[in-house]
Each structure stands twice: as C-alpha cells, then as structure tokens.
Design a protein around this motif. Structure first.
Motif, PDB file in Angstrom:
ATOM      1  N   TRP A  56      52.412 -44.324  10.189  1.00 42.77           N
ATOM      2  CA  TRP A  56      53.386 -45.443   9.719  1.00 42.77           C
ATOM      3  C   TRP A  56      53.887 -45.165   8.206  1.00 42.77           C
ATOM      4  CZ3 TRP A  56      52.422 -50.857   7.265  1.00 42.77           C
ATOM      5  CH2 TRP A  56      53.448 -51.370   7.248  1.00 42.77           C
ATOM      6  N   TYR A  75      55.342 -41.247   7.976  1.00 40.19           N
ATOM      7  CA  TYR A  75      56.325 -40.451   8.895  1.00 40.19           C
ATOM      8  C   TYR A  75      57.433 -40.317   8.146  1.00 40.19           C
ATOM      9  CZ  TYR A  75      59.713 -40.071  12.434  1.00 40.19           C
ATOM     10  OH  TYR A  75      60.936 -39.692  13.220  1.00 40.19           O
ATOM     11  N   GLU A  76      58.009 -41.033   7.380  1.00 39.11           N
ATOM     12  CA  GLU A  76      59.313 -40.615   6.932  1.00 39.11           C
ATOM     13  C   GLU A  76      59.239 -39.674   5.831  1.00 39.11           C
ATOM     14  OE1 GLU A  76      63.373 -42.756   4.961  1.00 39.11           O
ATOM     15  OE2 GLU A  76      61.599 -43.995   5.607  1.00 39.11           O
ATOM     16  N   ASN A  81      68.549 -37.175  11.031  1.00 39.82           N
ATOM     17  CA  ASN A  81      68.530 -37.696   9.677  1.00 39.82           C
ATOM     18  C   ASN A  81      69.219 -36.703   8.534  1.00 39.82           C
ATOM     19  OD1 ASN A  81      67.692 -40.104  10.768  1.00 39.82           O
ATOM     20  ND2 ASN A  81      65.772 -40.025   9.883  1.00 39.82           N
ATOM     21  N   GLY A 101      60.062 -53.868   7.897  1.00 40.16           N
ATOM     22  CA  GLY A 101      61.526 -53.465   8.664  1.00 40.16           C
ATOM     23  C   GLY A 101      62.397 -54.239   8.163  1.00 40.16           C
ATOM     24  N   ASN A 150      68.010 -47.144   9.242  1.00 39.88           N
ATOM     25  CA  ASN A 150      67.129 -46.350  10.208  1.00 39.88           C
ATOM     26  C   ASN A 150      65.891 -46.762   9.924  1.00 39.88           C
ATOM     27  OD1 ASN A 150      69.320 -45.070  11.306  1.00 39.88           O
ATOM     28  ND2 ASN A 150      69.162 -43.267   9.701  1.00 39.88           N
ATOM     29  N   ALA A 151      65.297 -46.970   8.695  1.00 39.98           N
ATOM     30  CA  ALA A 151      64.052 -47.540   8.703  1.00 39.98           C
ATOM     31  C   ALA A 151      63.512 -48.727   9.065  1.00 39.98           C
ATOM     32  CB  ALA A 151      63.539 -47.523   7.080  1.00 39.98           C
ATOM     33  N   ARG A 165      63.505 -48.283  12.886  1.00 38.07           N
ATOM     34  CA  ARG A 165      62.249 -47.554  13.431  1.00 38.07           C
ATOM     35  C   ARG A 165      60.861 -48.429  13.322  1.00 38.07           C
ATOM     36  NH1 ARG A 165      61.594 -44.197   8.911  1.00 38.07           N
ATOM     37  NH2 ARG A 165      63.440 -43.368   9.558  1.00 38.07           N
ATOM     38  N   TYR A 182      59.830 -49.646  16.707  1.00 36.15           N
ATOM     39  CA  TYR A 182      58.695 -48.617  17.146  1.00 36.15           C
ATOM     40  C   TYR A 182      57.199 -48.770  16.739  1.00 36.15           C
ATOM     41  CZ  TYR A 182      63.004 -45.907  18.506  1.00 36.15           C
ATOM     42  OH  TYR A 182      63.854 -45.502  19.276  1.00 36.15           O
ATOM     43  N   LEU A 221      59.858 -40.535  18.372  1.00 34.90           N
ATOM     44  CA  LEU A 221      60.749 -40.601  17.082  1.00 34.90           C
ATOM     45  C   LEU A 221      61.228 -38.964  16.995  1.00 34.90           C
ATOM     46  CD1 LEU A 221      59.136 -43.472  14.881  1.00 34.90           C
ATOM     47  CD2 LEU A 221      61.401 -43.353  15.945  1.00 34.90           C
ATOM     48  N   ARG A 261      63.422 -37.291  19.416  1.00 32.76           N
ATOM     49  CA  ARG A 261      64.796 -37.875  19.313  1.00 32.76           C
ATOM     50  C   ARG A 261      65.251 -37.144  17.913  1.00 32.76           C
ATOM     51  NH1 ARG A 261      64.474 -44.322  21.219  1.00 32.76           N
ATOM     52  NH2 ARG A 261      64.146 -43.740  23.533  1.00 32.76           N
ATOM     53  N   GLN A 262      64.597 -36.933  16.963  1.00 33.14           N
ATOM     54  CA  GLN A 262      65.055 -36.648  15.919  1.00 33.14           C
ATOM     55  C   GLN A 262      65.506 -34.800  16.063  1.00 33.14           C
ATOM     56  OE1 GLN A 262      65.821 -37.020  12.501  1.00 33.14           O
ATOM     57  NE2 GLN A 262      65.503 -39.264  12.940  1.00 33.14           N
TER      58      GLN A 262
END
Length: 235
Positions: free
Chosen positions: A20, A23-24, A40, A130, A179-180, A183, A186, A212, A215-216
């Motif tokens: 979590w 990830y980004e 992204n 979120g 987007n975050a 996300r 999820y 995720l 899909r990216q």
C-alpha cells in the motif's frame, strides 16, 4: 490493550503495508527506468500536449467541459468515500452487538472484538487516505480551471509551450491525486479481506496489486495510450 494478532496476521499486515505505502513510488521508479510504458507516465505527456493545444485555441469551452467532467468524477468518488467511511465507523461504534453479529458468520475469521475493530480500522484508514487524495485533487483542479481562465486569448507562438507547460504542472498532479484516491478503493477491498483470515488478506492484497500493475502496463488502454504518446512525440 493489546490486539491478539497471530504470526500470520502480522505477516499479512506487513505485506499489505508494504504494497500500500510503496506501490506508487515503485511504479514511478519503474516508469522512469523503462522509459515509460505505464499509463500514469504516458498520460503526463498527453496532458501536457493537451494544455499546449489549449493555449492555441481561442475558444476553450471544450477544455473547460473536459476538466469539469474530471472534477465531477472526483466529487462523486469523494462523496462515495464519505458514505463508506460513515458506514464503517457506525459498525465500529456498534460495540459488542456488531461484533457478535459479524463473528456469527462462518466466513468471518475474527478471534476477538479488538481484532475485529482493528480489521475495520484498517479499511477505514485506507479509505480516509483516499479521501484526502480526492479532496486535494478537487482543489488542484479548481486551481487548473483558474489557470486556464487566466491564459490570454491570443498568445505568441514562442510562448504557447511555456503557458501550456505551466498549466500542465497543475493538471498532472491534480489527476495523479485523483488516481491515488481511486486506487484506495482497491486497497480498501484488500484490507476488508482480512475479515476472512490472513491468507485471504494476503491473496487479496497480491491480487489488487497485480490487477493495478496489469492495467498500468498490459491492458488495452495502456497500449492505446502508449501508441498515442509515441504519435505525439513524432508529431
């Protein structure tokens, strides 16, 4: 008061926190190392091209409409997020009655009221993060609308890219925050899987991250966006 966590619960919780929180950053590093190939990453280039084209248009009604749609979507998700947070908070404050009702279900694996509240708290924290991202996205979109309105109707050719790039520096972080926020749903679903046991928690977390990433990088949308980025680079 100590929460009765089994070793598998601790391992599952640590795995979730790793996925979590990192990830980004890992996704951004992957996009830089491989020169794009992520939705992204490619969209930052596409949005910049959009803002440069916006500067060259005298009538920017279409640009305002498109941004307004994004703003409405952010507001919708933020409102839905608040409803979910209120529902989970209500269950947490339901006390012993809510715990007994939930623990009576065969599929729910929770050994104590403290563990049950910890499981709900994780979902609540995930959604709350979120919500903050969505609120920040809404604010930045409003800043972007003001910036678009401030761009002169007629801009000299040599300054079009300058104006466009500046507005894009507002738009890209705004939609990244959106987007975050999306996300978070999820990961909230993955966190809710803890109610079904640590193994389900681990599987749901791995599944959410895998979906995720797919899909990216591998989805049809990712391929189309990558092709558009290449066309824009060649134009």
């Amino acid at each position: 008061m100590r929460i009765p966590l089994q070793p598998m619960d601790v391992a599952a919780l640590a795995f979730f926190a790793l996925c979590w929180l990192f990830y980004e950053p890992l996704l951004k590093a992957l996009g830089k190392r491989r020169g794009g190939g992520l939705i992204n990453t490619d969209l930052t280039v596409i949005r910049t091209a959009w803002m440069r084209n916006m500067v060259g248009r005298e009538n920017r009604f279409m640009d305002g409409q498109l941004l307004g749609q994004a703003l409405n979507s952010s507001s919708f998700f933020a409102s839905s997020n608040l409803i979910l947070i209120a529902a989970i908070a209500s269950a947490m404050f339901g006390g012993e009655r809510t715990f007994r009702s939930a623990s009576s279900l065969v599929v729910i694996q929770t050994s104590s009221r403290l563990l049950f509240e910890a499981q709900l708290s994780l979902v609540l924290i995930t959604l709350a993060r979120g919500l903050l991202d969505l609120i920040w996205a809404i604010r930045q979109m409003n800043y972007t609308i003001a910036a678009i309105g401030a761009v002169p109707v007629r801009v000299e050719d040599e300054k079009r890219h300058v104006f466009g790039d500046i507005v894009a520096r507002l738009l890209n972080p705004a939609l990244s925050s959106f987007n975050a926020g999306v996300r978070a749903y999820y990961f909230a679903l993955a966190a809710a899987a803890w109610l079904f046991g640590p193994l389900a928690f681990i599987a749901a977390t791995a599944g959410a991250v895998s979906l995720l990433v797919w899909r990216q990088r591998r989805s049809p949308a990712a391929g189309a966006i990558a092709d558009l980025r290449r066309l824009l680079a060649d134009t």
